[in-house]
Write an enzyme that holds these catalytic residues in place. Structure first.
Site, PDB file in Angstrom:
ATOM      1  N   HIS A   8       3.553   6.683  -6.957  1.00  0.00           N
ATOM      2  CA  HIS A   8       2.700   7.947  -6.815  1.00  0.00           C
ATOM      3  C   HIS A   8       3.933   8.984  -7.312  1.00  0.00           C
ATOM      4  O   HIS A   8       3.939   9.690  -8.366  1.00  0.00           O
ATOM      5  CB  HIS A   8       1.418   8.397  -6.779  1.00  0.00           C
ATOM      6  CG  HIS A   8       0.833   8.823  -6.670  1.00  0.00           C
ATOM      7  ND1 HIS A   8      -0.045   8.920  -6.479  1.00  0.00           N
ATOM      8  CD2 HIS A   8       0.673   9.702  -8.192  1.00  0.00           C
ATOM      9  CE1 HIS A   8      -1.378   9.949  -7.225  1.00  0.00           C
ATOM     10  NE2 HIS A   8      -0.687  10.518  -8.520  1.00  0.00           N
ATOM     11  N   HIS A  52       2.114   4.403  -2.893  1.00  0.00           N
ATOM     12  CA  HIS A  52       2.157   6.260  -2.557  1.00  0.00           C
ATOM     13  C   HIS A  52       3.633   6.701  -3.039  1.00  0.00           C
ATOM     14  O   HIS A  52       4.008   7.439  -4.014  1.00  0.00           O
ATOM     15  CB  HIS A  52       2.051   6.395  -1.150  1.00  0.00           C
ATOM     16  CG  HIS A  52       0.518   6.753  -0.108  1.00  0.00           C
ATOM     17  ND1 HIS A  52      -0.592   7.323  -0.885  1.00  0.00           N
ATOM     18  CD2 HIS A  52      -0.110   6.044   0.791  1.00  0.00           C
ATOM     19  CE1 HIS A  52      -1.566   7.276  -0.710  1.00  0.00           C
ATOM     20  NE2 HIS A  52      -1.014   6.369   0.854  1.00  0.00           N
ATOM     21  N   HIS A  90       1.122  -0.957  -0.231  1.00  0.00           N
ATOM     22  CA  HIS A  90      -0.103   0.137   0.106  1.00  0.00           C
ATOM     23  C   HIS A  90       1.008   0.686  -0.024  1.00  0.00           C
ATOM     24  O   HIS A  90       0.983   2.022  -0.574  1.00  0.00           O
ATOM     25  CB  HIS A  90      -0.994  -0.563   1.236  1.00  0.00           C
ATOM     26  CG  HIS A  90      -1.725   1.684   1.484  1.00  0.00           C
ATOM     27  ND1 HIS A  90      -2.795   1.488   0.610  1.00  0.00           N
ATOM     28  CD2 HIS A  90      -1.217   2.264   1.864  1.00  0.00           C
ATOM     29  CE1 HIS A  90      -3.360   2.222   0.942  1.00  0.00           C
ATOM     30  NE2 HIS A  90      -2.383   3.629   2.079  1.00  0.00           N
ATOM     31  N   GLU A  91       1.518   1.457   1.280  1.00  0.00           N
ATOM     32  CA  GLU A  91       2.662   2.525   1.059  1.00  0.00           C
ATOM     33  C   GLU A  91       3.451   2.371  -0.229  1.00  0.00           C
ATOM     34  O   GLU A  91       3.826   4.148  -0.968  1.00  0.00           O
ATOM     35  CB  GLU A  91       2.970   2.394   2.280  1.00  0.00           C
ATOM     36  CG  GLU A  91       2.573   2.593   3.395  1.00  0.00           C
ATOM     37  CD  GLU A  91       1.786   3.689   3.919  1.00  0.00           C
ATOM     38  OE1 GLU A  91       2.330   4.648   3.252  1.00  0.00           O
ATOM     39  OE2 GLU A  91       0.684   3.428   4.389  1.00  0.00           O
TER      40      GLU A  91
END
Length: 674
Positions: free
Chosen positions: A469, A466, A462-463
Site C-alpha cells: 500500500h 501494508h 500481512h505486513e
C-alpha cells in the site's frame, strides 16, 4: 547544532543516513523542526491575500518537512531499536509534539482560512484529490477542537499533552515488563516438543542476557507460538500466566493506573468536543461513522463465535483426555490438526525457511500481481545491522521505492508486527516511498536457518500488504500517501495479501524443505487447504473479546470513566456483558498489554480488522473469479485501490474496484459463522 536532518538526504530515495544519526541530534532537530513549521504556519495564517487552495492547503502540505524527517527516523527507532536513553527522550518530546500539533490544528485563523476555501470549493472548481484535501483537513480540524473557545482549547491542549506522556509510558512499561516476564528454562526436558531451531533461538535469547539454559521471550499477543509444540503442561501454564500478567504485576512497570488515566482523559476530551464518549469521536472520522454501527457488526458475530469456541474446547478436551485450559488450547489444536489434516506446525516448519518465504513467496506474488521487482541493496544500510534494504522497481524498471525488512525480535523492539514509512511518497514534494516492515521472529543461533511457523508466514504476508500500500500509492499530497487512509480501512489491503500464503502456485514456489529443497508433500498441501476455517471459533472469539473490550473502555462517559477503579473487574464485567467471556479463550490482548488501543493509535479502532475483513473476504472471492494471481487482476486492484492511497473515499474506491458495495456473506462463510 548541525544535524543530519537539516537537509534532505542525498542517499537513493532519500533514505535517511542512519549511520550518521546520534542521540544528541534528535532534540535540536525536533526543536528546529517545530520552530520552522510554526513560522510556516504563521505565514499562512497571516497571509493578507484572500484564502485560496494554493496559499492555504498546499502551503500547509509543504510545511514541516524538517520535523517530518526527524520524526520518521526517531519513531522508527523508538519502536524497533530503542534504548533507555531514547525512551527518556521520547517521554520528553512527546508532549512537546502534541502541543505543537494542537497549536496548528486549533489555530482559529488557520481554521477560518480552511473554512473559506471549503465554502468556495465549488466556485474554485476543486475536484478529486484537491477537494478531498480541503474536506479532510476541515473535518480533522473540526474533530480536533478547532471550533472550541479559548478555555476549551486550553484544556484540550493540556489533555493531549498528558495523553502523549501517558501513552508513551504505557508502551515503555509494556516493553520493560514483557522483557522481564520472559520465561527462563534450565531443564532441557521441559522443552520437549520444540524443534532444534526453536531451542536454538531460546538458547540465543538466554545467552544475550547472560543466562544459562533457555529463555522464552513473549510476543505482544496473549500466549506464545510455541504453546502448540511444548509437551510439558507445567511450562505451558507458566508461559500463559506470564503473558496474561504483563502490566499488572504490581511492580514499577504496572500499567493499570496509567491505563485508567488514559481512559479518563479520552472520555473528558470527548465530552469537551461535544461527543458522548471517545468511541463516538473516533468513528465520526472513519468509514463506520458511529459506535452503533461497530456494535452492530461485532455483536452479530458474538453468539456463533462463542458457541463454536465452546464446541471446539469440548473436542480438544476429548482429544487430549483432560479439560483444556487456555495454556492447553494450542497444544490440543495441533494434535487435532495433525490427526485431521496431517498439517501440524512441526511438520510444516521445515518447509518455511524465512529467506525463501520472502523471495519465492512474498516477492514472487507481488511480482506476478503488480510487476514489482525487489533487488537487495547491501550498499544501503538501515538503523540496525539486521535490517535489510531492497530497491523496488516496476514493470519497465522504473523506480518505485525502497523496502526495509527488520525480521528478528530483540530487547529494544516492541512486540508485534507492523509497517511504517520512513519517507512518504508525494508528487508535491517529489519523494518516493521508503517503508519498513517489522516482525518479531526469534533469531536462531549463528549458522542455523530461520524457520517460520505458519502464523509467522501469514504475518509476513500481512505486513507486506501494508508495505505494498505504501509503495504502490501515488498521490500528490503527503497527507494521503500510502496507508494514510481511514483507520478502519487500513487493514484491508494487508488482509487481502494474506490470501497468497496458500495460493497453490505461490505455496509451491516457496514451501520447500530447507535442507533437501523438496516441495511440501501433497498430504501437507492438502491438509493446509482442508484446514481452512479450522479453529475459527477460537480465532474469532479471542479477536472479538479484544475488540469489544476496546469498545467498552471507550464507550464510557467522563463520569463513568472516573468511577472505574479496578481494571480486572471492568474487564470481567465488560466481557460478560458482551457475551464473549469464554472460558479457556482469553482476549487476544488484555487491557494492560493492549498496545494497539493504549499506545498504538487503534483506540476505539481495534474493530477495524474485522470491519476491513468484510471487504477483504469479498475481494478474495473477486480474485478467485478473475484469474487469481493474474497481472490484469493485480493491475485493477493496484490502480483502483492501492494506488489511490487516501486521496479518495475508501468505500467509493472499493465500489470503483468491485463494481458494488462489499457483501458480508464471504466473511461469515470464512469464519464459519453462517
Amino acid at each position: 547544532m548541525a544535524t543530519p536532518f537539516d537537509v534532505p538526504s542525498t542517499l537513493p530515495y532519500a533514505l535517511p543516513p542512519f549511520g550518521d544519526v546520534r542521540l544528541e541530534h534528535y532534540r535540536p532537530a525536533f526543536d528546529a523542526g517545530m520552530a520552522e513549521q510554526r513560522a510556516e504556519v504563521e505565514a499562512i495564517a497571516t497571509d493578507p491575500d484572500a484564502p485560496t487552495f494554493e496559499n492555504t492547503l498546499v502551503a500547509l502540505e509543504r510545511s514541516g518537512q524538517l520535523l517530518t524527517r526527524v520524526s520518521h527516523v526517531f519513531f522508527t527507532l523508538s519502536s524497533a531499536d530503542s534504548t533507555p536513553a531514547l525512551h527518556d527522550l521520547e517521554a520528553e518530546v512527546s508532549p512537546l509534539l502534541a502541543g505543537h500539533r494542537d497549536a496548528i490544528t486549533l489555530d482559529a485563523r488557520l481554521y477560518a482560512r480552511v473554512q473559506a476555501v471549503l465554502d468556495g470549493a465549488e466556485a474554485a472548481g476543486l475536484t478529486g484529490e484537491d477537494l478531498r484535501l480541503v474536506e479532510r483537513t476541515h473535518a480533522e480540524m473540526t474533530l480536533a477542537g478547532a471550533g472550541l473557545d479559548d478555555a476549551g482549547k486550553e484544556r484540550l491542549t493540556a489533555i493531549n499533552q498528558e495523553l502523549s506522556t501517558r501513552t508513551t509510558t504505557f508502551e515503555r512499561n509494556l516493553l520493560e515488563d514483557t522483557n522481564d516476564s520472559a520465561v527462563h528454562v534450565t531443564d532441557e526436558s521441559e522443552l520437549d516438543g520444540l524443534d532444534d531451531g526453536a531451542k536454538s533461538a531460546a538458547a540465543g535469547a538466554a545467552a544475550d542476557r547472560g543466562l544459562d539454559g533457555w529463555l522464552i521471550t513473549l510476543p505482544l499477543y496473549t500466549g506464545h507460538p510455541w504453546l502448540g509444540s511444548l509437551r510439558d503442561r507445567g511450562l505451558r501454564e507458566r508461559i500463559m500466566r506470564a503473558s496474561l500478567a504483563r502490566g499488572r504485576r504490581g511492580n514499577e512497570h504496572d500499567n493499570r493506573e496509567v491505563l485508567l488515566r488514559i481512559v479518563r482523559l479520552r472520555a473528558e476530551r470527548a465530552e469537551l468536543l461535544g461527543f458522548p464518549d471517545h468511541a463516538a469521536v473516533v468513528t465520526a472520522d472513519e468509514t463506520a461513522g458511529t459506535p452503533e454501527a461497530v456494535d452492530g457488526l461485532l455483536s452479530s458475530l458474538v453468539g456463533a463465535a462463542a458457541r463454536n469456541a465452546d464446541d471446539e474446547r469440548a473436542v480438544r478436551s476429548r482429544t487430549v483426555g483432560f479439560d483444556v485450559e487456555s495454556w492447553d488450547w494450542a497444544y490440543a489444536t495441533e494434535i487435532l490438526r495433525g490427526e485431521q489434516f496431517a498439517a501440524d506446525s512441526s511438520a510444516l516448519r521445515p518447509y518455511f525457511e524465512a529467506d525463501r518465504v520472502l523471495h519465492d513467496g512474498v516477492f514472487h506474488a507481488a511480482g506476478a500481481l503488480y510487476g514489482l521487482t525487489f533487488t537487495e541493496r547491501p550498499d544501503l544500510h538501515g538503523y540496525n545491522d539486521e535490517v535489510r534494504v531492497f530497491e523496488v522497481t516496476g514493470d519497465d524498471g522504473e523506480p518505485v521505492g525502497l523496502y526495509l525488512l527488520d525480521l528478528y525480535t530483540r530487547d529494544g523492539k516492541r512486540g508485534g508486527a507492523w509497517m511504517n514509512p520512513v519517507v512518504e511518497q508525494s508528487a508535491l514534494l517529489g519523494t518516493l516511498p521508503v517503508v519498513v516492515n517489522n516482525l518479531n521472529v526469534a533469531k536462531p543461533a549463528a549458522g542455523s536457518p530461520t524457520l517460520l511457523i505458519q502464523d509467522e508466514v501469514e504475518t509476513l504476508f500481512h505486513e507486506f500488504g501494508h508495505a505494498l500500500h505504501g509503495l504502490i500509492a501515488r498521490t500528490t499530497y503527503p497527507r494521503f500517501s500510502g496507508t494514510n487512509v481511514e483507520r478502519d480501512f487500513v487493514e484491508f489491503p494487508s488482509q487481502v495479501n494474506e490470501m497468497w500464503v496458500s495460493w497453490p502456485s505461490v505455496l509451491a514456489n516457496y514451501a520447500k524443505h530447507h535442507e533437501t529443497g523438496e516441495p511440501l508433500p501433497p498430504e501437507l498441501v492438502l491438509g493446509l487447504s482442508e484446514s481452512a476455517g479450522f479453529n475459527e471459533g477460537f480465532g474469532t472469539t479471542e479477536y472479538l473479546a479484544a475488540a469489544l473490550l476496546d469498545q467498552a473502555w471507550h464507550r464510557l462517559s467522563a463520569a463513568e470513566a472516573a468511577a472505574v477503579t479496578s481494571v480486572e473487574d471492568f474487564e470481567r464485567d465488560a466481557l460478560a456483558a458482551a457475551g464473549i467471556a469464554v472460558e479457556a479463550v482469553p482476549p487476544r490482548y488484555s487491557s494492560t498489554y493492549f498496545a494497539h488501543t493504549f499506545s498504538g493509535g487503534y483506540d476505539a479502532g481495534y474493530y477495524g480488522y474485522i470491519w476491513s475483513e468484510v471487504l477483504d473476504a469479498d475481494t478474495v472471492e473477486w480474485f478467485r473469479d478473475n484469474g487469481g494471481l493474474d497481472r490484469e487482476a493485480g493491475r485493477r486492484f493496484a490502480e483502483r485501490l492501492l494506488g489511490v492511497g487516501g486521496a479518495k473515499d475508501p468505500l467509493e474506491a472499493y465500489r470503483d474496484f468491485r463494481g458494488r458495495d462489499a457483501e458480508v456473506g464471504p466473511l461469515l462463510r470464512r469464519r464459519g459463522l453462517e
